[in-house]
Design a protein around this motif. Structure first.
Motif, short mmCIF file in Angstrom:
data_model
loop_
_atom_site.label_atom_id
_atom_site.label_comp_id
_atom_site.label_asym_id
_atom_site.label_seq_id
_atom_site.Cartn_x
_atom_site.Cartn_y
_atom_site.Cartn_z
N PHE A 60 0.88 -1.16 0.00
CA PHE A 60 0.00 0.00 0.00
C PHE A 60 0.92 1.21 0.00
CE2 PHE A 60 -2.40 3.36 2.17
CZ PHE A 60 -3.47 3.44 1.29
N ASN A 61 0.87 1.99 -1.07
CA ASN A 61 1.71 3.19 -1.18
C ASN A 61 1.01 4.22 -2.06
OD1 ASN A 61 2.20 2.44 -3.91
ND2 ASN A 61 3.95 1.20 -3.31
N ASN A 62 1.67 5.31 -2.35
CA ASN A 62 1.05 6.37 -3.15
C ASN A 62 0.70 5.91 -4.57
OD1 ASN A 62 0.98 8.31 -1.16
ND2 ASN A 62 3.02 9.07 -1.62
N LYS A 63 1.39 4.90 -5.07
CA LYS A 63 1.12 4.41 -6.42
C LYS A 63 -0.08 3.46 -6.46
CE LYS A 63 5.92 4.79 -7.75
NZ LYS A 63 7.13 4.07 -8.12
N TYR A 67 -8.63 7.25 -4.74
CA TYR A 67 -9.16 8.56 -4.36
C TYR A 67 -9.52 8.64 -2.88
CZ TYR A 67 -12.34 12.53 -4.25
OH TYR A 67 -12.96 13.70 -3.95
N ASN A 68 -10.06 7.56 -2.31
CA ASN A 68 -10.50 7.56 -0.92
C ASN A 68 -9.41 7.19 0.07
OD1 ASN A 68 -13.21 8.29 -1.42
ND2 ASN A 68 -13.58 6.23 -2.18
N GLY A 69 -8.19 7.04 -0.38
CA GLY A 69 -7.11 6.70 0.52
C GLY A 69 -7.00 5.21 0.82
N LEU A 108 -14.45 -7.51 -1.34
CA LEU A 108 -15.16 -7.87 -0.12
C LEU A 108 -14.97 -6.85 0.99
CD1 LEU A 108 -14.15 -11.64 -0.10
CD2 LEU A 108 -16.22 -10.61 -1.06
N LYS A 109 -13.81 -6.20 0.99
CA LYS A 109 -13.48 -5.31 2.08
C LYS A 109 -12.45 -4.29 1.58
CE LYS A 109 -11.32 -5.65 6.62
NZ LYS A 109 -10.62 -6.53 7.54
N ALA A 110 -12.56 -3.06 2.05
CA ALA A 110 -11.57 -2.05 1.69
C ALA A 110 -10.33 -2.22 2.56
CB ALA A 110 -12.16 -0.65 1.89
N SER A 111 -9.19 -1.83 2.03
CA SER A 111 -7.96 -2.02 2.79
C SER A 111 -6.95 -0.90 2.50
CB SER A 111 -7.33 -3.36 2.43
OG SER A 111 -6.09 -3.52 3.08
N ASN A 112 -6.18 -0.58 3.51
CA ASN A 112 -5.04 0.32 3.34
C ASN A 112 -3.78 -0.32 3.91
OD1 ASN A 112 -5.54 0.48 6.03
ND2 ASN A 112 -5.74 2.71 6.12
#
Length: 177
Positions: A60-63, A67-69, A108-112
């Motif tokens: 998980f990085n800037n690339k 839009y929602n982080g 199924l689920k959002a992730s950061n």
């Protein structure tokens, strides 16, 4: 004359260093031939000798951030897109054409967080693909890929339909990795 001897712990350490070096070289080759992997930062963490088992980490990085982080869905799909085609192609050889024909992704689920994928194809499946292609010239396979977070929770499931065809000997594929 100089001889080298290793204790058990040194031999284990040497084996780990050799495995890390092979993985480093493999990642370097993949990044060179699949630019999306280089740009997104995906890393192969495990590759079996026969290339039938793969474990890949997707950062998980800037690339990869949307839009929602959170992870961008297109980047997640690009991360898993070539895995089965690569494994099957390398095991079947240049006399076979292996292509994606259909893909479906369920988020199924959002992730950061970093994401992990493990793929595995059995040697028996490779054998049955060869046999079916020798008899019918072509076949399709459907594979499911679970995308997991570090806590092993499912983030997405990708279903891929892979088309495999035995090539005419007068039409070889010459631009393999």
């Amino acid at each position: 004359m100089c001889t080298l001897s290793f204790s058990v712990s040194e031999a284990g350490l040497f084996k780990k260093i050799l495995e890390k070096w092979k993985l480093f070289k493999f990642n370097k080759m993949i990044r060179k031939n699949w630019p999306v992997y280089h740009r997104l930062g995906s890393r192969f963490e495990f590759v079996s000798e026969d290339l039938l088992k793969l474990r890949v980490r997707f950062p998980f990085n800037n690339k990869t951030k949307g839009y929602n982080g959170l992870h961008f869905g297109g980047a997640i799909y690009a991360f898993v897109d070539p895995l089965y085609v690569y494994s099957i192609s390398e095991n079947l050889g240049p006399e076979f054409l292996v292509l994606d024909t259909k893909a479906e992704i369920d988020f199924l689920k959002a992730s950061n967080q970093d994401l992990i994928v493990e793929t595995e194809i059995s040697p028996e499946d490779i054998g049955s693909i060869k046999e079916e292609c020798n008899n019918k010239k072509k076949t399709t396979r459907i594979y499911s890929i679970e995308i997991l977070d570090p806590g092993r929770q499912k983030i997405a499931i990708v279903k891929k339909t892979i088309y495999i065809r035995k090539l005419n000997p007068s039409f070889p594929i010459t631009s393999r990795l």
